[in-house]
Design a protein around this motif. Structure first.
Motif, mmCIF file in Angstrom:
data_model
loop_
_atom_site.group_PDB
_atom_site.id
_atom_site.type_symbol
_atom_site.label_atom_id
_atom_site.label_comp_id
_atom_site.label_asym_id
_atom_site.label_seq_id
_atom_site.Cartn_x
_atom_site.Cartn_y
_atom_site.Cartn_z
ATOM 1 N N HIS A 656 6.794 36.625 -4.966
ATOM 2 C CA HIS A 656 5.710 36.001 -5.731
ATOM 3 C C HIS A 656 4.346 36.455 -5.213
ATOM 4 C CE1 HIS A 656 8.607 32.474 -6.836
ATOM 5 N NE2 HIS A 656 8.790 33.536 -7.584
ATOM 6 N N PHE A 657 4.217 36.632 -3.898
ATOM 7 C CA PHE A 657 2.953 37.127 -3.352
ATOM 8 C C PHE A 657 2.639 38.506 -3.913
ATOM 9 C CE2 PHE A 657 1.390 40.170 -0.127
ATOM 10 C CZ PHE A 657 0.036 39.886 -0.260
ATOM 11 N N ALA A 664 -3.298 40.553 -9.937
ATOM 12 C CA ALA A 664 -4.742 40.431 -9.702
ATOM 13 C C ALA A 664 -5.410 41.804 -9.746
ATOM 14 C CB ALA A 664 -5.001 39.757 -8.362
ATOM 15 N N GLN A 665 -4.744 42.804 -9.180
ATOM 16 C CA GLN A 665 -5.315 44.148 -9.198
ATOM 17 C C GLN A 665 -5.427 44.685 -10.619
ATOM 18 O OE1 GLN A 665 -2.528 46.015 -6.472
ATOM 19 N NE2 GLN A 665 -3.909 45.765 -4.712
ATOM 20 N N ALA A 684 -8.087 39.874 -5.838
ATOM 21 C CA ALA A 684 -7.334 41.088 -5.539
ATOM 22 C C ALA A 684 -7.702 41.634 -4.166
ATOM 23 C CB ALA A 684 -7.600 42.141 -6.616
ATOM 24 N N GLY A 685 -8.993 41.633 -3.869
ATOM 25 C CA GLY A 685 -9.437 42.124 -2.567
ATOM 26 C C GLY A 685 -8.932 41.271 -1.426
ATOM 27 N N SER A 686 -8.988 39.954 -1.599
ATOM 28 C CA SER A 686 -8.553 39.044 -0.534
ATOM 29 C C SER A 686 -7.048 39.132 -0.296
ATOM 30 C CB SER A 686 -8.947 37.604 -0.877
ATOM 31 O OG SER A 686 -10.350 37.463 -0.916
ATOM 32 N N LEU A 687 -6.278 39.219 -1.386
ATOM 33 C CA LEU A 687 -4.827 39.334 -1.229
ATOM 34 C C LEU A 687 -4.466 40.633 -0.520
ATOM 35 C CD1 LEU A 687 -3.527 37.988 -4.679
ATOM 36 C CD2 LEU A 687 -3.404 36.837 -2.461
ATOM 37 N N ALA A 688 -5.119 41.719 -0.905
ATOM 38 C CA ALA A 688 -4.826 43.013 -0.264
ATOM 39 C C ALA A 688 -5.226 43.010 1.205
ATOM 40 C CB ALA A 688 -5.549 44.134 -1.012
ATOM 41 N N ALA A 689 -6.403 42.427 1.493
ATOM 42 C CA ALA A 689 -6.892 42.404 2.876
ATOM 43 C C ALA A 689 -6.005 41.555 3.775
ATOM 44 C CB ALA A 689 -8.329 41.889 2.906
ATOM 45 N N ILE A 694 -0.318 37.239 5.324
ATOM 46 C CA ILE A 694 0.480 36.412 4.407
ATOM 47 C C ILE A 694 1.963 36.699 4.600
ATOM 48 C CG2 ILE A 694 1.021 36.016 1.966
ATOM 49 C CD1 ILE A 694 -1.997 36.484 1.395
ATOM 50 N N ASN A 695 2.329 37.974 4.720
ATOM 51 C CA ASN A 695 3.733 38.317 4.950
ATOM 52 C C ASN A 695 4.254 37.704 6.243
ATOM 53 O OD1 ASN A 695 5.006 39.821 2.891
ATOM 54 N ND2 ASN A 695 3.690 41.574 3.330
ATOM 55 N N ASP A 696 3.426 37.754 7.275
ATOM 56 C CA ASP A 696 3.841 37.174 8.558
ATOM 57 C C ASP A 696 4.085 35.676 8.423
ATOM 58 O OD1 ASP A 696 3.673 39.643 9.742
ATOM 59 O OD2 ASP A 696 1.695 39.301 10.664
#
Length: 737
Positions: A656-657, A664-665, A684-689, A694-696
């Motif tokens: 889902h992430f 978003a991109q 989009a920028g925040s999720l990528a950064a 987030i994965n951790d």
């Protein structure tokens, strides 16, 4: 504001909703689309039926009835996730859990005697089996593998077991004295109300159902499975499996066919253990331990019997002396006969075919199998595929064609569970279907123990089905085959209607055929091996079977199919795939906090829902949501972000992430709406950064047990905590707030 209804259902799809719905709500609201939920879970439906026994705080409305009304309107836009079609053991387990949570629900009465017990039983019967789908399906079914999914399957093929030319796997079916062979069918000339009665040889007449409203042009069928013939057939198959040295397995649909198939399942249990039931049948019946509920429920109840240990030993001896039983879980000793809803024909048969024609044996190894499908209506479909694999080997997912489906199901067409019109006959006589003028329109001689049933198919859905078949054949330039057998009573009436309605449409240049199911199967799989597609145009039962059989062989799962139901009155119902593996997914989550449920079906349904909204309401942003989600799903597949089966790797929450990131991109990059692009640029920028962080956070929680506070009605706060473990992800979604 335009509105989408997202259904709150059961098991793994419900758990996934807790993770995915916040993404949907955040993205949709930014584009001016409102998303609401409705609780049509098994637990929710039970609670709604017993409001008079619950506290005001516990009472909830009948969301299913509300959605059923909505489905008849042009405004309907419903996303329907898989739900439990409850067998009696599942229903009882749900009631017990709700009781433990403080709901003052009555027990399910197995043998109701008082008026109160009969009322309770009638209420519970409303949520048994396929109680949801007939209410919502006010249109026919269009199910197919989207190009992105099919291309991914070809590029990343799932495993397919090799087939041996000397495989001893086969299907066993009756072919006489079953539902298929005894079927009678009539087309109703004018609006009427039918009744169903049993005229006994003893001179008594019992009304089985007093009012069955029918419309002009409606097809009404009735049929009977003869219990004596069923028992003789089953005894022979137990012996055949032993003689041939193959596993014995029965494949029924005790969920949808909630009246007939548990009864048939009980006959199978008795046929496999004849000495047990001859010696102890009366003891078991007196204790309320019915073979129709499966061997598991009998074993669980033996401790309460004074001779329980003796009966258990006899059961173990019977199993040891019989053919090897196919297993649901060989490690835990759960056999094919333990729970009627454990082995469901539409999912279990393709899984067996995909695995070299094997099922798991009691020794924990795969083995050839005798697949017992008592009714012969569609057993030949599976035998045809088995024979083809034995002769030509397994199919190749990298090259094989596809078999999309157009299914007749609107307005409970061919509702083959025919729940309110299926009866276990208690005495010899004749079952008659009678019109208001007193004319008998259908009749069958019956004996005690026979299973009689009727079903209805209205004319409007049939017309719509033919139209949808031509529409799909034209849109995809693909041959379409109506799977109808002229030697079968019901099908003969449908063939006459299909031949009458096809000329109403432009079929020039299209290949449209009518073939009996086994012939249609061979035609389709010959084309599959050549990489060619063929639309299967089928009734309700084969819709259910084919939309598992071919997708499981092509894609590895039926959950990746696009399932659209264009509602007859203009609305849209968008289904998200099958949920047959959902219980195992929940078990894994509770054990090690890893949910392997794949939400691809939800992604596909959501995009179609947005597109439908754009078309019907003119909401340009809804179309942008649809287009960008579609592209994001393609990236999701290409980047292989589907959930892994293994703990410590990406699961449903991680998928889902990534869908949120890619979506978003795409929204930030689209040029149709600058304001929308600007709104999603920061997300989009925040999720990528924050991808690694987030994965951790998502992976850190895996490996330990998860407490969700219940199976059928989990605790809301606990599930939110389990399914949304990344505070960083939640904070980024909050930007859209």
């Amino acid at each position: 504001m335009a509105k989408i209804i997202y259904t709150h259902t059961d098991e793994a799809p419900l758990l996934a909703t807790y993770s995915f719905l916040p993404v949907i709500e955040a993205y949709a609201s930014t584009a001016g689309v409102e998303v609401e939920t409705r609780d049509i879970s098994l637990a929710g439906r039970i609670i709604a039926l017993f409001g008079d026994r619950l506290t005001p705080e516990q009472q909830i409305g009948d969301a299913l009835a509300e959605l059923g009304d909505l489905a008849k309107t042009p405004e309907a836009n419903i996303i329907k996730l898989p739900n439990i079609s409850a067998s009696i053991p599942q229903l009882k387990a749900a009631v017990a859990e709700l009781q433990s949570q403080g709901y003052a629900l009555p027990d399910y009465p197995d043998n109701p005697q008082t008026d109160e017990d009969k009322d309770v039983r009638a209420r519970y019967d409303k949520v048994k089996g396929s109680a949801v789908n007939p209410v919502l399906r006010e249109g026919n079914s269009d199910r197919r593998a989207p190009a992105s999914v099919k291309n991914f399957a070809k590029a990343h093929p799932h495993s397919m077991g090799a087939w041996s030319s000397d495989s001893k796997t086969n299907v066993a079916t009756m072919g006489a004295d079953d539902f298929r062979s005894n079927e009678k069918s009539v087309v109703i000339e004018s609006d009427d109300t039918l009744s169903i009665r049993l005229v006994g040889e003893d001179g008594t007449t019992t009304v089985l159902k007093d009012a069955v409203p029918v419309l002009a042009g409606e097809v009404v069928d009735s049929t009977v499975m003869r219990a004596a013939a069923l028992d003789e057939f089953l005894t022979a198959q137990v012996q055949r499996a032993k003689d041939e040295g193959v596993l014995f397995s029965v494949h029924l649909k005790a969920t949808m066919m909630k009246v007939s198939d548990p009864i048939i399942f009980g006959h199978v249990v008795k046929a496999f253990l004849p000495d047990v039931f001859e010696t102890y049948g009366a003891d078991l019946a007196a204790a309320g331990l019915s073979p129709s509920n499966g061997l598991g429920s009998i074993l669980a109840g033996l401790d309460a019997l004074p001779n329980g240990a003796e009966i258990k030993a006899a059961i173990e001896q019977g199993i040891a002396e019989g053919p090897a039983l196919a297993m649901v879980d060989s490690d835990k000793g759960i056999t094919n006969l333990h729970v009627p809803s454990d082995v469901i024909v539409d999912a279990s048969m393709p899984a067996m075919i995909r695995t070299s024609g094997h099922m798991w044996g009691p020794d924990g190894n795969e083995a050839d199998t005798l697949a017992v499908i008592p009714d012969s209506s569609y057993a030949g479909v599976y035998q045809t595929v088995i024979d083809d694999c034995r002769a030509n080997g397994a199919y190749d997912p990298t090259t094989m064609g596809s078999v999309p489906n157009v299914g007749l199901m609107a307005q409970a067409a061919e509702e083959y569970g025919s729940h309110d019109k299926t009866f276990e006959i208690d005495r010899a006589g004749t079952v008659e279907v009678v019109n208001q003028a007193g004319t008998v329109v259908l009749e069958h001689a019956v004996e005690a123990g026979d299973i009689w049933r009727a079903c209805q198919t209205k004319d409007v859905p049939i017309r719509d089905w033919v139209k949808l078949a031509v529409t799909r054949a034209r849109a995809s330039q693909t041959p379409a085959v109506f799977w109808l057998d002229p030697s079968r009573a019901h099908d003969a009436n449908l063939i006459a209607k299909v031949e009458a309605y096809l000329p109403e449409h432009d079929t020039d240049g299209l290949q449209i055929e009518i073939m009996a199911p086994a012939e249609a199967t061979q035609f389709s799989i010959d084309r599959i091996r050549r990489g060619e597609d063929t639309i299967s145009v089928t009734g309700n039962v084969l819709r259910d079977y084919n939309t598992d059989l071919f997708p499981i062989l092509e894609l590895g799962t039926s959950a990746k199919m696009l399932s659209i139901v264009p509602l007859i009155n203009g609305g849209g119902l968008f289904e998200t795939g099958a949920g047959g593996s959902a219980p195992k997914h929940v078990q894994q989550l509770v054990k090690e906090n890893h949910l392997r449920w794949d939400s691809l079906g939800e992604f596909l349904a959501l995009a179609s829902s947005f597109e439908h909204m754009a078309t019907t309401t003119g909401n340009a942003r809804a179309q942008i949501l649809a287009d960008t989600l579609d592209r994001a799903t393609g990236t999701f597949l290409n980047e292989n972000k589907s959930p892994s089966r293994k703990v410590g790797e990406i699961d449903n929450r991680g998928s889902h992430f990534y869908l949120a990131l890619y979506w978003a991109q795409e929204l930030a990059a689209q040029t149709e709406d600058a304001d929308l692009a600007a709104a999603f640029a920061e997300v989009a920028g925040s999720l990528a950064a924050n991808e690694q962080k987030i994965n951790d956070e998502l992976l850190a929680v895996q490996g330990s047990p998860a407490d969700i506070g219940g199976y059928f009605r989990p605790d809301d706060a606990k599930v939110k905590q389990v399914m949304r473990p990344s505070t960083t992800f939640s904070e980024v979604l909050g930007i859209l707030g």
